[in-house]
Design a protein around this motif. Structure first.
Motif, short mmCIF file in Angstrom:
data_model
loop_
_atom_site.label_atom_id
_atom_site.label_comp_id
_atom_site.label_asym_id
_atom_site.label_seq_id
_atom_site.Cartn_x
_atom_site.Cartn_y
_atom_site.Cartn_z
N GLU A 27 -4.30 -21.49 -8.59
CA GLU A 27 -3.97 -22.35 -7.62
C GLU A 27 -2.47 -22.67 -7.57
N LEU A 28 -1.84 -22.91 -6.31
CA LEU A 28 -0.44 -23.13 -6.46
C LEU A 28 -0.27 -24.42 -5.77
N LEU A 87 5.61 -15.48 -0.51
CA LEU A 87 6.35 -16.69 -0.09
C LEU A 87 5.53 -17.91 -0.33
N PHE A 88 6.11 -19.00 -0.86
CA PHE A 88 5.76 -20.26 -1.20
C PHE A 88 5.05 -20.70 0.31
N PRO A 89 3.93 -21.20 0.08
CA PRO A 89 3.38 -22.07 1.35
C PRO A 89 4.23 -23.23 1.85
N LEU A 94 -5.17 -17.62 -0.21
CA LEU A 94 -4.47 -16.51 -0.52
C LEU A 94 -5.47 -15.42 -1.15
N ARG A 95 -6.08 -14.35 -0.41
CA ARG A 95 -7.29 -13.57 -0.70
C ARG A 95 -6.49 -12.10 -1.33
N TYR A 98 -3.16 -30.23 -0.29
CA TYR A 98 -4.13 -29.52 -0.87
C TYR A 98 -3.50 -28.09 -1.60
N PRO A 99 -3.99 -27.87 -2.78
CA PRO A 99 -3.40 -26.58 -3.54
C PRO A 99 -3.97 -25.51 -2.81
N LEU A 100 -2.93 -24.37 -2.88
CA LEU A 100 -3.29 -22.93 -2.26
C LEU A 100 -4.06 -22.26 -3.62
#
Length: 183
Positions: A133-134, A101-103, A120-121, A108-110
């Motif tokens: 990074e997204l 899922l898109f945050p 996201l680990r 800030y980037p994911l």
């Protein structure tokens, strides 16, 4: 019934692009097999492009057909069927991917990776500590590889720099693959 006053007129048959493409393919194959010199190949290509009748095209390739023509057709058909099954396998595999899922868009980037501090680990050995990074920008979501060892993929292509991603894209981080999904 035709009358002598009104003679019938039959329009010349117009050659299709498919017919020309077939002849160009035969000429290309003949040149690759050494059956045509470079000059002969170029001249026949010119003639194929200006030909106005099917007989003209047949004359350009008449000396290139051999007993192996059937084998070339069989190989072409097998290649086409094989390509179909490759596309089918990709489509089947793509549907079985877990969704990612898109945050919620934020400032800030994911960050994605093995490091516990990432948003996201992913705890797989093929994923780098700081893998990708997204980021949400004005144009939409962008994905960037952060110098990972095993690379980041979007729809089967390795990411270099920032690339746009959208709902439905297949993304891979090392050997882990997901299907991006909007909320």
């Amino acid at each position: 019934m035709t009358s002598p006053e009104f003679p019938t007129y039959s329009a010349p048959v117009r050659l299709s692009d498919a017919e020309r493409d077939r002849v160009v393919g035969v000429l290309r194959e003949g040149a690759a097999e050494g059956k045509l010199s470079h000059d002969t190949f170029l001249r026949r290509m010119e003639l194929a492009l200006i030909a106005s009748r099917p007989e003209d095209l047949q004359a350009l390739t008449a000396d290139l057909y051999t007993e192996g023509n059937l084998s070339h057709r069989v190989i072409g058909v097998v290649g086409g069927v094989s390509a179909f099954f490759v596309r089918l396998r990709r489509a089947w595999h793509a549907e079985k991917l877990p969704p990612l899922l898109f945050p919620e868009p934020g400032p800030y980037p994911l960050r994605i990776g093995r490091d516990p501090g990432n948003g996201l680990r992913l705890s797989h050995e093929s994923v780098s500590r700081l893998h990708a990074e997204l980021t949400f920008q004005k144009r939409g979501w962008m994905l960037r590889d952060l110098g990972s060892t095993n690379g980041t993929l979007v729809n089967g292509r390795r990411v270099t720099g920032m690339v746009p991603v959208r709902d439905g894209d297949m993304v891979g981080f090392g050997q882990m693959c997901f299907r991006l999904t909007a909320r």
